[in-house]
Design a protein around this motif. Sequence first.
Motif, short mmCIF file in Angstrom:
data_model
loop_
_atom_site.label_atom_id
_atom_site.label_comp_id
_atom_site.label_asym_id
_atom_site.label_seq_id
_atom_site.Cartn_x
_atom_site.Cartn_y
_atom_site.Cartn_z
N ILE A 2 -13.84 -9.43 5.12
CA ILE A 2 -13.90 -10.41 6.21
C ILE A 2 -14.03 -9.68 7.56
O ILE A 2 -14.69 -10.16 8.47
N ASP A 3 -13.41 -8.51 7.64
CA ASP A 3 -13.52 -7.72 8.87
C ASP A 3 -14.97 -7.35 9.15
O ASP A 3 -15.44 -7.41 10.28
N PHE A 6 -16.87 -10.47 10.26
CA PHE A 6 -16.53 -10.83 11.64
C PHE A 6 -17.14 -9.83 12.62
O PHE A 6 -17.62 -10.21 13.69
N LEU A 10 -19.52 -10.59 15.71
CA LEU A 10 -19.28 -10.10 17.06
C LEU A 10 -20.51 -9.37 17.59
O LEU A 10 -20.86 -9.48 18.77
N LEU A 13 -22.88 -11.88 18.65
CA LEU A 13 -22.40 -12.45 19.92
C LEU A 13 -22.77 -11.52 21.07
O LEU A 13 -23.27 -11.97 22.11
N SER A 50 -17.97 -3.47 18.06
CA SER A 50 -18.13 -4.18 16.78
C SER A 50 -18.66 -3.23 15.70
O SER A 50 -18.28 -3.34 14.54
N MET A 53 -15.74 -1.34 14.55
CA MET A 53 -14.89 -2.16 13.69
C MET A 53 -15.48 -2.25 12.28
O MET A 53 -14.75 -2.18 11.28
N THR B 170 -9.31 -0.51 17.96
CA THR B 170 -10.63 -1.12 18.14
C THR B 170 -10.50 -2.62 18.33
O THR B 170 -11.15 -3.22 19.19
N ILE B 174 -11.64 -5.03 21.40
CA ILE B 174 -12.50 -6.20 21.20
C ILE B 174 -11.83 -7.45 21.78
O ILE B 174 -12.47 -8.26 22.46
#
Lengths: 143, 504
Positions: A2-3, A6, A10, A13, A50, A53, B170, B174
């Motif tokens: 899920i990370d 997402f 992002l 976005l 992102s 991440m 991180t 964000i």
Amino acid sequence: MIDRIFAAALFLLALGYGCVALTLHAPFQYDPLGPETWPRLLALALAVASVAMARRPDSDPDWHGATAIRSLLTIGSALLAYAILFEPLGFILSTALFCTLTARYLGADWLRSALFGVGMGVGGYALCAWILALNVPAGLLPL
Amino acid sequence: MLETLHMLADGFSVAMTPMNLGLVLFGCFAGTLIGALPGIGPINGVAILLPIAYSLRFPPESALILLAGIYYGAEYGGRISSILLNVPGDAGAVMTTMDGNPLAKQGQAGRALSLSAVASFFGGTLAVVLMTLFGPLLARFAISFGPAEYVALMVFAFATLSSLVGRNSTKTIIGALLGLMIASVGVDANTGVNRFTFGIPDLFSGIDFLVVVIGLFGIAELLALVEGMATDTLVVRAIDKTFVSWKDLIAVRWTLVRSSLIGFIVGVLPGTGASVASAVSYGTEKRLAGASGTFGQGDIRGLAAPESANNASAGGAMVPMLTLGIPGSGTTAILLGALLMFNVQPGPMLFSQHPEIAWGLIASMYIGNIALLVINLPLVGLFARMLTIPHKYLIPVIAVLTFIGTYSVVGNSFDLFMMLGLGVFGWFLRKLDFSLAPVILGVVLGGLFEDNLRRALSMSGGDWTILFESVSSLALYAIAIAVLFLPLLMSRRQKRQASDLGEE
């Protein structure tokens, strides 16, 4: 997992935000940066973050199974309905309805839920509108 | 020094007016109640009650005194559910469960509650004293700051935030970026250009700060409570007749001093509040006690440390908020936003331009801490009863409060939907282990950050080197870099030590 999803959202976005930022232009501009530089910087930073991440995702959270999801969806829809009805029905009716139904759903019996709901609607309106003079909608009732 | 005392006396004359005195007492009482409710902490309490305080049209100093009372009152109250329920009342009270709940299990709940009340009082009061001494000094120093120094200060704030808050830096960054983006929506004040409004008139004046706050800290919290109801079963321990003794207090005296100082310093650092402060102080005490400690099984030092630290951090966090206009914690970010709503610009000029706000608040915190000690010792049983309020009624009550809050300030349905949307988003972020404090810091600081950057570059005619010219800003960047890389280095060293031990 899920990370990663997402992080991808992002990144999109950041792209979308960046594209809008590229179209910004001031007809008259007194400072060298203008309205467009700051959003561009933010878009760039979010894109980089992102990616970082997505490269090191955390393990998936515990979603607490179907019961938790179901009660979240139910309360979520109740909140949405409350927001839709808040102005047209007015504070007393919408609050009484919302409180009765949510208390009932969360485990109170019908009588207590109804008493609680009516109490919150009428008591809340009396406290907010008459004592504290806050702006709450009167709605259908002639108050 | 004499001047400080003089100003403080003026502050007391503001705080002692009947209305403000009433608001301090009410705020402290309500704060303790809110803190005692499991899950609902200072940040949620302040977020839910801010719009109501705003719509009641209090003067800014009164509103701030009330909201601050709720803030540090909730830091007191958080310990109650930690001790009796083994569920932290808020993030800052997590470490209190470690030794507080074992004490309650051993039949010493009364002793644990009264000792932690005294520890809270000690931490809170020491923080206000330090704030009285150092606040004005910092303000005097910061008055020479220009736009370039402010940019450096923001960079420093976000650097400490990312290295100290949350487990994944991180994600903290964000979160802060999302907050800054939310702040960028609306008409640009310098040029009148619409940014990210997509032609929706409701967005021209930007996304209302209040709506963001209530969404992220009211609705998201409510959804988390709904989720928790489906999974948790809790045991409330009864309060017994045991009470704290002088012997206990003498045994923890140095713990109180050390932990309060740690709490204050962590509180002053931008963005880091009670949760970091209590974790650091608990770790320090545990290490100092060594083999003599029974930490985790009901050591009174393990109870005194986090409680004095989290209350001291609440006072510490007010210092940068009042003197620099940079909030020291998530909750002070909301207080800062509240001041902006009243058209009061916090910062170095606040002490000279609005002494009644700065000093009135400080004076009210002396009164508040004494009041909290007094109401927390005998009335703890009343607050403990809050723990048994069933969630089936609590959840709808919170929902109604958030709706009243948003509607009474903004007055249209569009923002109710926006609040719900932000709430769902906030719940999702929390689910993914994002901390929400950086988001709200981003929202509050976004405008200030951009303004100062643009002003600095206007002064230099577009030359970016102006940001690195003054000694103050260079020093701030240096500390920012140090803060970012220190934890990395430390964890690497620990790993090396661990592997060395493994080889032996």
